[in-house]
Design a protein around this motif. Structure first.
Motif, mmCIF file in Angstrom:
data_model
loop_
_atom_site.group_PDB
_atom_site.id
_atom_site.type_symbol
_atom_site.label_atom_id
_atom_site.label_comp_id
_atom_site.label_asym_id
_atom_site.label_seq_id
_atom_site.Cartn_x
_atom_site.Cartn_y
_atom_site.Cartn_z
ATOM 1 N N TYR A 74 -5.687 4.411 -10.580
ATOM 2 C CA TYR A 74 -4.372 4.464 -9.932
ATOM 3 C C TYR A 74 -4.450 4.178 -8.444
ATOM 4 O O TYR A 74 -3.451 4.258 -7.748
ATOM 5 C CB TYR A 74 -3.677 5.825 -10.174
ATOM 6 C CG TYR A 74 -3.479 6.112 -11.653
ATOM 7 C CD1 TYR A 74 -4.380 6.934 -12.342
ATOM 8 C CD2 TYR A 74 -2.419 5.558 -12.361
ATOM 9 C CE1 TYR A 74 -4.225 7.173 -13.700
ATOM 10 C CE2 TYR A 74 -2.264 5.799 -13.723
ATOM 11 C CZ TYR A 74 -3.172 6.602 -14.381
ATOM 12 O OH TYR A 74 -3.021 6.849 -15.721
ATOM 13 N N ASP A 114 -6.015 1.356 -5.570
ATOM 14 C CA ASP A 114 -6.638 0.046 -5.390
ATOM 15 C C ASP A 114 -7.882 0.210 -4.528
ATOM 16 O O ASP A 114 -7.784 0.541 -3.345
ATOM 17 C CB ASP A 114 -5.628 -0.916 -4.738
ATOM 18 C CG ASP A 114 -6.162 -2.334 -4.655
ATOM 19 O OD1 ASP A 114 -7.402 -2.537 -4.727
ATOM 20 O OD2 ASP A 114 -5.333 -3.247 -4.507
ATOM 21 N N LYS A 121 1.760 8.980 -3.629
ATOM 22 C CA LYS A 121 2.160 7.593 -3.371
ATOM 23 C C LYS A 121 3.025 7.512 -2.121
ATOM 24 O O LYS A 121 2.837 6.635 -1.263
ATOM 25 C CB LYS A 121 2.914 7.037 -4.584
ATOM 26 C CG LYS A 121 3.347 5.600 -4.377
ATOM 27 C CD LYS A 121 3.721 4.943 -5.701
ATOM 28 C CE LYS A 121 4.445 3.635 -5.464
ATOM 29 N NZ LYS A 121 3.640 2.666 -4.718
ATOM 30 N N ASP A 174 2.029 5.394 1.109
ATOM 31 C CA ASP A 174 2.894 4.324 1.609
ATOM 32 C C ASP A 174 3.266 4.559 3.065
ATOM 33 O O ASP A 174 3.362 3.630 3.851
ATOM 34 C CB ASP A 174 4.174 4.237 0.752
ATOM 35 C CG ASP A 174 3.878 3.642 -0.625
ATOM 36 O OD1 ASP A 174 4.711 3.811 -1.551
ATOM 37 O OD2 ASP A 174 2.822 3.016 -0.780
ATOM 38 N N SER A 193 -1.032 2.062 1.491
ATOM 39 C CA SER A 193 -0.174 1.693 0.366
ATOM 40 C C SER A 193 -1.002 1.175 -0.815
ATOM 41 O O SER A 193 -0.763 0.104 -1.355
ATOM 42 C CB SER A 193 0.800 0.604 0.822
ATOM 43 O OG SER A 193 1.996 0.739 0.166
ATOM 44 N N ASN A 199 -0.926 2.994 -7.035
ATOM 45 C CA ASN A 199 0.000 2.423 -8.010
ATOM 46 C C ASN A 199 0.007 3.334 -9.232
ATOM 47 O O ASN A 199 -0.968 3.429 -9.959
ATOM 48 C CB ASN A 199 -0.453 1.002 -8.412
ATOM 49 C CG ASN A 199 0.381 0.455 -9.551
ATOM 50 O OD1 ASN A 199 1.492 0.939 -9.821
ATOM 51 N ND2 ASN A 199 -0.150 -0.532 -10.249
ATOM 52 N N ASP A 224 1.860 3.099 -11.833
ATOM 53 C CA ASP A 224 2.218 2.436 -13.093
ATOM 54 C C ASP A 224 1.043 1.654 -13.643
ATOM 55 O O ASP A 224 1.158 0.484 -13.951
ATOM 56 C CB ASP A 224 3.393 1.466 -12.856
ATOM 57 C CG ASP A 224 4.674 2.219 -12.661
ATOM 58 O OD1 ASP A 224 5.482 1.775 -11.831
ATOM 59 O OD2 ASP A 224 4.852 3.254 -13.335
#
Lengths: 658, 143, 320
Positions: free
Chosen positions: A242, A244, A307, A311, A316, A319, A321
């Protein structure tokens, strides 16, 4: 009944100088051999294994148009391959050659000339009957996928992966957690040099991460393994992080706002971590990971604070999803390096683990010693945070006890306990450490010297004896043991008690072993193909083993074994194809009723029941040709190529008819 | 002059342990009677009780099955399967009236040349004292 | 249309195979339109003379059931062979010896002693034993000689075909007899086993197989078996793996184990030995002690593994 045309058999009898000829009447053996059905000629020679001897066989085959050869000489263990090669060089199939042992089990063991000769007749006759029924088999060639899968990202898996990758082959390294490093990353120092563990492990972890030939699949588990040696098809399920990895700079803003807290596995539960976390400071890859099981919820999204924070303040890189990925890997070899965990100390009720917070396991103490641990390296009592003055180390906790706990010895505890006691002494110079031991096992390089140093250190007292009980009395922890060398019972008011509990296979090894069809030993460790001569491979072809998942061992042995296992895998990969002996089991489908009795008989899982035809099938690549399944088949549907019941009975008849 | 009965004993020897042990006896020039002729199999697990019975029915006076010691089997545990079959076969052979000394299961390692020689000597003498089994003739006589 | 001539005879038999013929049901009536049954002692009064007077090879197909246990059985077998073109060994006794062949675990003397002297309810004050000849005042009386070893039909005469089963199941009986009546063309190879599968019972058995291992062995009366699961896995010795199928696994459907009456499989040298090997191979035991324990719970190996096939076994009989 075989429907083969009658073979023209030539019999060659060796004198072996006087070794055979001195006792056995060679002429008689020659004459008797000539009379056997199918034999077109029988000759003798002084030394059949010599150049002229081999030439004789070769020439005779060609001149007399022989189909098969029997060589009566020394044991097949000596020259079977020599003579088979000679036969093959004439264009005949190498299985048209059989050896009759008339030396090691003939002339050398029977004094009486008549008896030695009579027994030689029998041996020759047996070989003639067998070779007449041999099939002309070709070796089984299977292609090799020149890629390796390593399961387990601890030091064993890391070393094996690097060795294979450096040799120029692709490696998949599958690791269940969010980082590689394993147990070694949890260690503070390593014995006997007191090296900082992370300092020596860290560079290797980075090397793995950066290596162009290594594909690291973390947060992954092996779901299914199909195929056989050289041709495995492995399904791996990878959970998403989840986060990066490329963007995350480990700023930690996400963790600050995460509301879910769970015990930190890396610190053996001594601290807490958030659901979004970094496993440890030197984790590879150096990014945060979201533990979806302990997150408040992703489907539907229950929180999302991490998240938002990332951000706003971070890069950021979160993720929410993301979905698990299923990888279908094709590899030729698999190295199992699944490591260990500790025996459940709560089962040792006499020691009070779980009842009293100041009774800890060795790994918990290890974390406490670590500068990155729960107490930043300071030794403190978990109950009230005070510095312990009296510390007791109990070796062989729940080990070497066949009746009540583990029967075996975990090999490393004497060494790490000595290290722990030494570290305690460094950190608490006015403290007193007691080590209760049964024996000291310090066989490695520099080990004995290290332990000796510890034993002689002021402030460390080694007591040879067991601890009967650890209990609480008036708010104090009492350790009741015995010192066998003085013959006295000992009672110590301990501030802290450390249990050196045994190493057991990690929880995942059982599942992985069944998927790999690799056998486990009585304790759940990966079994080796032979305890002395084949310690790096599983009996299942193509599966190699390394590290503590095979048996308790220290880091040097783990690294050695990992390199050894890698070398075995590289041996397999060194050629694009692989040849297997064709004297394997065979099923006649029309006779098989699918009773399934043969399936568990095979230690190599070479037999399976087809779900479509409902009958048994043999994987010729996995079969090792022992024939145990053949003997267990109630319908005679199974046979062993070139050692059929018909052949065995023909040999029996040769014996009893004499 | 009455000739001494020479028993015919079929020996099933596993390639990795007992056959190698028998070879070692030879390399060390040990001496033993010639009554046991060996058949080399890859594993003692290859030996079906039916093969043992057929050997006896064909005229063997005794059958020796030799394998690796438990735990040492080259094929992991083929010898354990042999042990299981042997114990049940032994029970059935008792019912057939075949003396226990005639069918033997022995664990002989590749290093035990002397042991192989010993087993051959003792089994030969035991079967000799029991006399010929002669199963075929037995069947005809009791028809 | 020339009617085929059939004959049925019985030797050392229980009569079950005769009753099995009646499984044909109403087809039996149809049969009489196509065949002439010229010899069937079980259902009608025939004399030895009737058979003796027939010309050789005048019977088209003869079905003989029962094992050969005495000289009369053997005499009739030889007679039937001479008078028939095709001789079929019908039922387990004729094929492999059947239950009577279990007499091969003892001797004639022991059987006589038990039956005529030792049995509590036998009244035989003079301890008379059967004799082949007896001088009565009216003349010499003779009865057949009782053999020490029970034989299968093909151990005394040449047999063309075999129909296994104790008795052969109705469907198979109907199929086989109808085939012969309708005139099998071409005839199957001599020695063929008719009315049975070439695969073992396991192939037809509907029970669920899980882990092939046996931790302990129990007798059928010691447990109530789960009707869905394989009986071997429940510790009950089922001869299914080593026995020909084709019987529709009727015993298994009745929650009882197969006893092996359909005889050995085509490539099996010895049915009992094969079953012994298969069964013991999956004993869940690793040490000598544990293996011995399970082996000891097989109470009667010969009776279990050779219940119907003693005559055809490798050893044939026990040594006495």
């Amino acid at each position: 009944m075989s429907t083969m045309p009658q073979k023209r058999v030539g019999v060659f009898i060796c004198h072996c100088g006087l070794n055979i000829a001195g006792t056995v009447n060679i002429n008689e053996v020659v004459e008797r051999a000539k009379k056997q059905a199918g034999v077109v000629l029988a000759v003798d020679h002084k030394y059949l294994c010599s150049e002229p001897g081999q030439a004789l066989i070769k020439d005779t085959i060609k001149q007399q148009h022989l189909d098969a050869v029997v060589v009566a000489a020394c044991s097949p263990a000596m020259h079977e391959s020599t003579f088979k090669n000679v036969v093959q060089s004439t264009g005949l199939n190498r299985y048209n050659c059989e050896i009759a042992n008339i030396r090691e089990q003939g002339s050398w063991v029977h004094d009486d000339r008549e008896r030695a000769t009579a027994k030689s007749h029998v041996a020759v006759r047996q070989a003639i009957e067998k070779v007449k029924l041999n099939e002309a088999l070709q070796p089984i060639t299977v292609p090799v996928t020149r890629r390796v899968l390593v399961v387990g990202g601890g030091i064993a898996g890391i070393r094996a992966a690097l060795d294979v990758a450096n040799a120029g082959y692709e490696v998949y390294l599958v690791e269940k957690s969010g980082t590689i490093g394993g147990r070694m990353a949890q260690l503070s120092e390593t014995f006997p040099t007191l090296d900082c563990s992370t300092c020596i492990l860290g560079p290797l972890m980075v090397e793995v991460y950066r290596h162009p030939n290594i594909k690291l699949l973390r947060l992954s588990k092996v779901e299914e393994v199909k195929g056989y040696i050289g041709n495995f098809k492995v399904t791996v399920r990878q959970e998403p992080p989840y986060v990066d990895v490329a963007k995350c700079n480990a700023c930690g803003e996400c963790a600050k706002v995460c509301p879910a807290e769970v015990p930190n596995e890396f610190d053996m539960g001594l601290t807490w971590r958030k659901a979004i976390y970094t496993p440890f400071a030197q984790a590879v890859p150096p990014a945060y990971v979201l533990d979806s099981k302990n997150c408040l919820g992703l489907l539907p999204q229950a929180c999302g604070e991490c998240k938002r924070a990332c951000d706003k303040y971070g890069t950021s890189c979160i993720n929410l999803d993301a979905w698990p990925q299923v990888h279908e890997l094709e590899v030729g070899a698999i190295i199992a390096a699944t490591g260990y965990e500790l025996y459940d100390a709560a089962k040792l009720t006499e020691y009070g683990y779980g009842t009293h917070p100041d009774v800890m396991t060795s790994l918990e103490f290890e974390r406490m010693l670590s500068a990155s641990g729960p107490t930043s390296g300071e030794i403190r009592c978990p109950s009230d945070g005070r510095i312990p003055r009296e510390i007791v180390f109990i070796q062989c906790a729940g080990q070497r006890e066949p009746e009540t706990a583990l029967p075996y010895c975990s090999k490393i505890c004497c060494m790490y306990t000595a290290r722990h006691a030494m570290m305690f002494h460094h950190k608490v110079p006015d403290g007193q450490a007691y080590v209760f031991y049964m024996d000291i096992r310090a066989g490695g390089k520099g080990y004995e010297e290290f332990v000796k140093r510890c034993q002689e250190e002021k402030g460390l007292l080694y007591l040879r004896g067991r601890v009967a009980k650890v209990y609480e009395e008036n708010g104090k922890l009492i350790v009741k043991g015995v010192d066998t060398l003085s013959g006295k019972t000992v009672e110590i008011n301990a501030d802290l008690v450390i249990l050196a509990v045994g190493m057991v296979p990690s929880a995942e090894s059982h599942d992985l072993a069944s998927k790999l069809k690799a056998s486990l030993d009585a304790y759940g460790f990966f079994a080796e193909a032979h305890p002395k001569l084949r310690p790096l491979e599983s009996p299942t072809a193509g599966i190699y083993i390394a590290g503590a998942g095979h048996a308790p061992k220290d880091i040097p042995d783990t690294v050695a074994q990992a390199s050894g296992a890698a070398s075995k895998a590289l041996d397999l990969l060194s050629s694009p194809t692989l040849e297997r002996e064709p004297t394997v089991a065979k099923v006649t489908g029309e006779l098989c009723s699918g009773c399934g009795i043969c399936i568990p008989i095979c230690p190599y899982t070479a037999l399976t029941l087809s779900s479509t035809t409902k009958v048994a099938e043999v994987s010729a690549a996995l079969c090792e040709g022992c024939g145990t399944c053949v003997a267990s088949c109630p319908s005679g549907a199974l046979t062993l190529r070139n050692l059929t019941d018909e052949q065995i009975l023909a040999m029996v008849e040769a014996i009893v008819a004499s | 002059m009455a000739t001494t009965f020479e028993p015919k004993i079929v020996g099933f020897l596993c390639r990795w342990c007992s056959y190698a042990g028998a070879d070692l006896a030879g390399t060390n020039r040990m001496k033993y009677p010639s009554n046991v002729s060996s058949i080399r199999v890859n594993c003692s697990g290859r030996i079906d009780p039916v093969l043992v019975m057929k050997a006896l029915a064909l005229g063997a006076d005794g059958v020796l099955i030799a394998g690796c010691h438990p735990g040492d089997c080259h094929y992991t545990n083929g010898n354990i399967k042999t042990l299981r079959r042997f114990k049940l076969l032994q029970k059935m052979l008792d019912q057939f009236g075949i003396e226990r000394e005639r069918v033997r299961l022995e664990w002989i390692s590749a290093a035990e040349g002397e042991r192989y020689a010993q087993v051959v000597r003792s089994m030969t003498e035991q079967v000799r004292s029991l006399g010929p089994l002669n199963w075929k003739r037995e069947l005809e006589a009791t028809a | 249309m020339i009617k085929q001539k059939l004959a049925f005879n019985w030797a050392s038999s229980c009569g079950g195979c005769e009753i099995a013929i009646f499984e044909l049901g109403t087809k039996l009536v149809e049969l009489t339109n196509k065949v002439e049954i010229i010899f069937w002692p079980a259902i009608m009064d025939y004399k030895y003379q009737d058979l003796e007077e027939m010309p050789d090879r005048s019977i088209d197909v003869a079905f003989m059931n029962g094992a050969i246990q005495n000289s009369e059985n053997e005499h009739m077998a030889k007679l039937l062979r001479a008078k028939s073109k095709i001789l079929v060994a019908f039922g387990s006794c004729a094929y492999t010896g059947g239950i009577p062949a279990l007499a091969n675990t003892t001797t004639r003397d022991e059987i006589f002693t038990n039956s005529y002297k030792d049995t509590p309810t036998t009244v035989n004050p003079e301890k008379t034993l059967p004799q082949t000849k007896f001088q009565a005042k009216e003349g010499e009386l003779s009865i057949p000689e009782f053999y020490n070893t029970v034989k299968s039909l093909d151990q005394v005469v040449d047999v063309d075909y075999y129909v296994p089963g104790c008795p052969p199941v109705g469907e198979q009986v109907t199929k086989v007899i109808t085939q012969f009546v309708d005139g099998l063309s071409p005839l199957p190879p001599k020695g063929s086993i008719l009315g049975a599968s070439d695969r073992s019972l396991c192939y037809e058995c509907k029970r669920v197989r899980d882990e092939r291992k046996i931790g302990r062995i129990v007798r059928t009366y010691q447990t109530i078996p789960d009707p869905q699961k394989c009986l071997l896995e429940q510790g009950i010795i089922c001869m299914g793996p080593a026995t020909r199928g084709g019987c529709g696994s009727v015993c298994l459907d009745a929650n009882m184990p197969c006893r092996g009456c359909y005889g050995p499989l085509p490539k099996a040298i010895d049915q009992g030995g094969k079953m012994l090997s298969a069964l013991s191979s999956i004993f869940d035991a690793q040490t000598e002690e544990d293996v011995q324990k399970i082996a000891d719970s097989v109470v009667d190996p010969i009776g279990t593994f050779y219940r119907f096939s003693m005559s055809r076994s490798l050893m044939r009989r026990t040594k006495k």
